[in-house]
Design a protein around this motif. Structure first.
Motif, mmCIF file in Angstrom:
data_model
loop_
_atom_site.group_PDB
_atom_site.id
_atom_site.type_symbol
_atom_site.label_atom_id
_atom_site.label_comp_id
_atom_site.label_asym_id
_atom_site.label_seq_id
_atom_site.Cartn_x
_atom_site.Cartn_y
_atom_site.Cartn_z
ATOM 1 N N ALA A 239 -23.427 53.643 82.068
ATOM 2 C CA ALA A 239 -24.555 52.507 82.342
ATOM 3 C C ALA A 239 -25.836 52.853 82.761
ATOM 4 C CB ALA A 239 -23.794 51.541 83.355
ATOM 5 N N LEU A 240 -26.804 52.084 82.719
ATOM 6 C CA LEU A 240 -28.253 52.236 82.864
ATOM 7 C C LEU A 240 -28.931 51.171 84.164
ATOM 8 C CD1 LEU A 240 -31.119 53.142 82.166
ATOM 9 C CD2 LEU A 240 -31.026 51.524 80.481
ATOM 10 N N PRO A 277 -24.601 49.135 78.675
ATOM 11 C CA PRO A 277 -24.476 48.325 79.960
ATOM 12 C C PRO A 277 -25.626 48.561 80.605
ATOM 13 C CG PRO A 277 -22.421 49.488 79.311
ATOM 14 C CD PRO A 277 -23.298 49.761 78.433
ATOM 15 N N ALA A 278 -26.113 47.481 81.189
ATOM 16 C CA ALA A 278 -27.581 47.843 82.011
ATOM 17 C C ALA A 278 -27.771 46.617 83.058
ATOM 18 C CB ALA A 278 -28.695 47.765 80.932
ATOM 19 N N ILE A 279 -28.115 47.210 84.232
ATOM 20 C CA ILE A 279 -28.673 46.101 85.188
ATOM 21 C C ILE A 279 -30.331 46.244 85.332
ATOM 22 C CG2 ILE A 279 -28.043 47.766 86.988
ATOM 23 C CD1 ILE A 279 -27.482 45.211 88.838
ATOM 24 N N VAL A 280 -30.933 45.412 85.279
ATOM 25 C CA VAL A 280 -32.203 45.330 85.324
ATOM 26 C C VAL A 280 -32.857 44.330 86.578
ATOM 27 C CG1 VAL A 280 -34.306 44.765 84.032
ATOM 28 C CG2 VAL A 280 -32.438 45.491 82.906
ATOM 29 N N PHE A 281 -33.803 45.175 87.306
ATOM 30 C CA PHE A 281 -34.481 44.416 88.385
ATOM 31 C C PHE A 281 -36.106 44.565 87.991
ATOM 32 C CE2 PHE A 281 -30.801 45.390 90.401
ATOM 33 C CZ PHE A 281 -30.400 44.385 91.294
ATOM 34 N N ASP A 329 -19.658 39.801 77.341
ATOM 35 C CA ASP A 329 -18.986 39.874 76.101
ATOM 36 C C ASP A 329 -17.892 39.093 75.720
ATOM 37 O OD1 ASP A 329 -16.817 40.990 77.185
ATOM 38 O OD2 ASP A 329 -17.305 43.049 76.686
ATOM 39 N N GLY A 330 -17.344 39.166 74.653
ATOM 40 C CA GLY A 330 -16.315 38.166 74.123
ATOM 41 C C GLY A 330 -15.157 38.526 75.147
ATOM 42 N N SER A 331 -14.923 39.449 75.587
ATOM 43 C CA SER A 331 -13.500 39.658 76.522
ATOM 44 C C SER A 331 -14.165 39.066 77.889
ATOM 45 C CB SER A 331 -13.071 40.808 76.751
ATOM 46 O OG SER A 331 -14.186 41.803 77.285
ATOM 47 N N GLY A 332 -15.307 38.489 78.354
ATOM 48 C CA GLY A 332 -15.823 37.887 79.491
ATOM 49 C C GLY A 332 -16.169 39.275 80.481
ATOM 50 N N LYS A 333 -16.531 40.549 80.198
ATOM 51 C CA LYS A 333 -16.750 41.698 80.588
ATOM 52 C C LYS A 333 -18.510 41.262 80.683
ATOM 53 C CE LYS A 333 -16.936 46.523 81.090
ATOM 54 N NZ LYS A 333 -16.303 46.637 82.474
ATOM 55 N N THR A 334 -18.999 41.739 81.811
ATOM 56 C CA THR A 334 -20.277 41.659 82.125
ATOM 57 C C THR A 334 -21.108 42.951 81.683
ATOM 58 O OG1 THR A 334 -20.140 40.396 84.306
ATOM 59 C CG2 THR A 334 -22.149 41.887 83.870
ATOM 60 N N MET A 335 -21.886 42.633 80.811
ATOM 61 C CA MET A 335 -22.419 43.830 80.228
ATOM 62 C C MET A 335 -23.878 44.168 80.572
ATOM 63 S SD MET A 335 -20.111 45.230 78.177
ATOM 64 C CE MET A 335 -21.144 46.472 77.004
ATOM 65 N N ILE A 336 -24.596 42.930 80.886
ATOM 66 C CA ILE A 336 -26.181 43.033 81.210
ATOM 67 C C ILE A 336 -26.190 42.271 82.597
ATOM 68 C CG2 ILE A 336 -28.389 42.638 80.603
ATOM 69 C CD1 ILE A 336 -27.196 44.715 78.824
ATOM 70 N N GLU A 337 -27.103 42.564 83.521
ATOM 71 C CA GLU A 337 -27.343 41.819 84.470
ATOM 72 C C GLU A 337 -28.819 41.993 84.681
ATOM 73 O OE1 GLU A 337 -25.703 42.130 88.379
ATOM 74 O OE2 GLU A 337 -23.627 42.270 87.749
ATOM 75 N N ASP A 338 -29.541 40.721 84.831
ATOM 76 C CA ASP A 338 -31.225 40.683 84.715
ATOM 77 C C ASP A 338 -31.232 39.924 85.913
ATOM 78 O OD1 ASP A 338 -33.682 40.797 84.170
ATOM 79 O OD2 ASP A 338 -33.663 39.082 82.537
ATOM 80 N N PHE A 372 -22.686 47.446 89.713
ATOM 81 C CA PHE A 372 -22.519 47.130 88.518
ATOM 82 C C PHE A 372 -21.965 48.758 87.866
ATOM 83 C CE2 PHE A 372 -24.564 47.601 84.489
ATOM 84 C CZ PHE A 372 -24.264 46.259 83.627
ATOM 85 N N PHE A 373 -22.540 49.773 88.337
ATOM 86 C CA PHE A 373 -22.119 50.956 87.662
ATOM 87 C C PHE A 373 -20.956 51.165 87.556
ATOM 88 C CE2 PHE A 373 -26.521 53.286 88.519
ATOM 89 C CZ PHE A 373 -27.118 52.584 87.610
ATOM 90 N N LEU A 374 -20.094 50.826 89.000
ATOM 91 C CA LEU A 374 -18.898 51.139 88.982
ATOM 92 C C LEU A 374 -17.737 50.226 88.233
ATOM 93 C CD1 LEU A 374 -18.866 52.630 92.644
ATOM 94 C CD2 LEU A 374 -18.867 54.004 90.460
ATOM 95 N N GLU A 375 -18.326 49.078 87.793
ATOM 96 C CA GLU A 375 -17.570 48.299 86.800
ATOM 97 C C GLU A 375 -17.395 48.937 85.436
ATOM 98 O OE1 GLU A 375 -19.691 44.539 87.267
ATOM 99 O OE2 GLU A 375 -18.931 44.171 89.256
ATOM 100 N N HIS A 376 -18.414 49.975 85.501
ATOM 101 C CA HIS A 376 -18.322 50.624 83.728
ATOM 102 C C HIS A 376 -17.813 51.998 83.798
ATOM 103 C CE1 HIS A 376 -20.708 46.864 83.933
ATOM 104 N NE2 HIS A 376 -20.539 47.017 82.553
#
Length: 383
Positions: A239-240, A277-281, A329-338, A372-376
């Motif tokens: 993840a990024l 997978p990315a989290i952006v601030f 995504d389609g399974s409900g998993k969080t892929m991006i947080e902005d 977020f990282f540890l979720e991926h």
């Protein structure tokens, strides 16, 4: 006889000849950098925040003008000698890590060059293969400065994570910026991406690191570099995290980098072929890296994948308001947080004043990124 006015080609010539100060001044004149403020992604009160530029500039550390009913005041003043301005050797070890003895300097070198890095090792009470977080500092910063400002070592200790802080050298960039905007540092097995990936692999050879849980994050130029490295090594990073940075492919040289920082570039086209997978601030009052770049990081990370979007709004107690957009995504998993932080400028959200370029008014980017990282984690399809 008339004289042709200077253009970007002249700025490029000055850059290549090493006359960076003249090139920067010309580019800023051509781009109108000191002109009217740029529009932002969301509304919020205007603030004066610390500036962290890609090239030689006078750095202002003025405290923001804020509504004291909403935020706590900052005490720093221009060119003050507050703790965040002290040289690295004067920074209290207690500001760097919960156990300074487990925060040590190392060196790595390969064909692309040599860099030092600091590594925080979690306490021995944590057993089994551990996650690793790579943190890339912004311009003018050091590993210690970034560690003190983000307090990532303290957050990582709670979850038993290793944390590595590669450090840029002045000989590679006079302002210690990662060279994310140069073509020689934008691809796998070349330049700085190869050094950063090499540091990760060296740490893996020395410590019990879980290869499925390795992450990379950065601030400003470090955030832009993190985006480049994550795209170059999708088999290495799960993840990024990008704070106040730019998307991979935003620039190819110094003139296009400064244009991108001001939000003056063509619509961004993702360069990666697979979602990251990315989290952006990003602060919506960032005058150094235009908030449009945060949206571009999100777009690049999705790689045109179809996600379900949901936006929630919140406020940090006695702090800032924010909008958090979650892409699943389609399974409900969080892929991006902005995360768009209203009223924030160019500084690490929720950071400590023991480090430079921090905004203690929140939200807490360090804890949110680590969560977020540890979720991926990487799966066999990623490797």
């Amino acid at each position: 006889m008339t004289t042709k006015p200077p253009d970007m080609s002249e700025a490029t010539r000055l850059t290549r000849s090493g006359r960076l100060t003249e090139a920067t001044a010309l580019i800023k004149r051509l781009l109108g950098v000191n002109g009217p403020p740029q529009p932002s992604r969301a509304s919020g009160p205007a603030l004066t925040q610390p500036i962290l530029d890609l090239v030689a500039e006078v750095v202002s550390t003025s405290a923001p003008t804020v509504n004291t009913a909403e935020t706590q005041p900052q005490s720093s003043t221009p060119f003050s000698t507050s703790p965040k301005d002290l040289p690295t050797h004067q920074r209290a070890p207690s500001a760097l890590a919960p156990d300074p003895a487990r925060y040590a300097a190392e060196t790595f070198s390969n064909a692309a060059g040599q860099r030092t890095y600091k590594l925080y090792s979690p306490s021995p009470t944590h057993s089994g293969p551990r996650p690793l977080v790579v943190m890339l500092h912004g311009c003018t910063q050091s590993a210690d400065d970034f560690a003190a400002g983000t307090r990532m070592n303290f957050a990582a200790e709670d979850d038993g994570c290793f944390v590595a802080y590669p450090e840029q050298i002045p000989s590679a960039n006079p302002q210690k910026c990662w060279n994310w905007f140069q073509t020689g540092h934008q691809s796998r097995d070349r330049g700085e991406p190869s050094i950063i990936a090499g540091i990760v692999k060296h740490i893996m050879s020395q410590h019990d690191i879980d290869p499925r849980r390795i992450y990379i994050a950065g601030l400003s130029a470090g955030g832009a570099a993190a985006a480049v490295v994550a795209e170059a090594y999708p088999d290495l990073f799960a993840a990024l995290g990008v704070h106040s940075g730019l998307a991979c492919g935003s620039a190819r040289d110094l003139p296009s980098a400064l244009a991108a920082m001001q939000g003056r570039h063509p619509p961004h086209t993702p360069t990666t072929s697979a979602p990251i997978p990315a989290i952006v601030f990003h602060g919506d009052q960032d005058k150094t890296v235009h908030p449009r770049n945060g949206a571009d990081v999100v777009k690049s990370a999705t790689a045109s994948a179809a996600y379900v979007s949901e936006t929630e709004h919140g406020r940090v107690p006695s702090g800032r308001t924010y909008a958090r957009t979650i892409l699943r995504d389609g399974s409900g998993k969080t892929m991006i947080e902005d995360w768009v932080i209203h009223g924030a400028g160019h500084a690490w959200s929720g950071g400590s004043t023991a480090g430079s370029f921090t905004d203690p008014h929140g939200p807490d980017a360090t804890h949110e990124m680590l969560r977020f990282f540890l979720e991926h984690q990487l799966t066999p399809t990623n490797t």
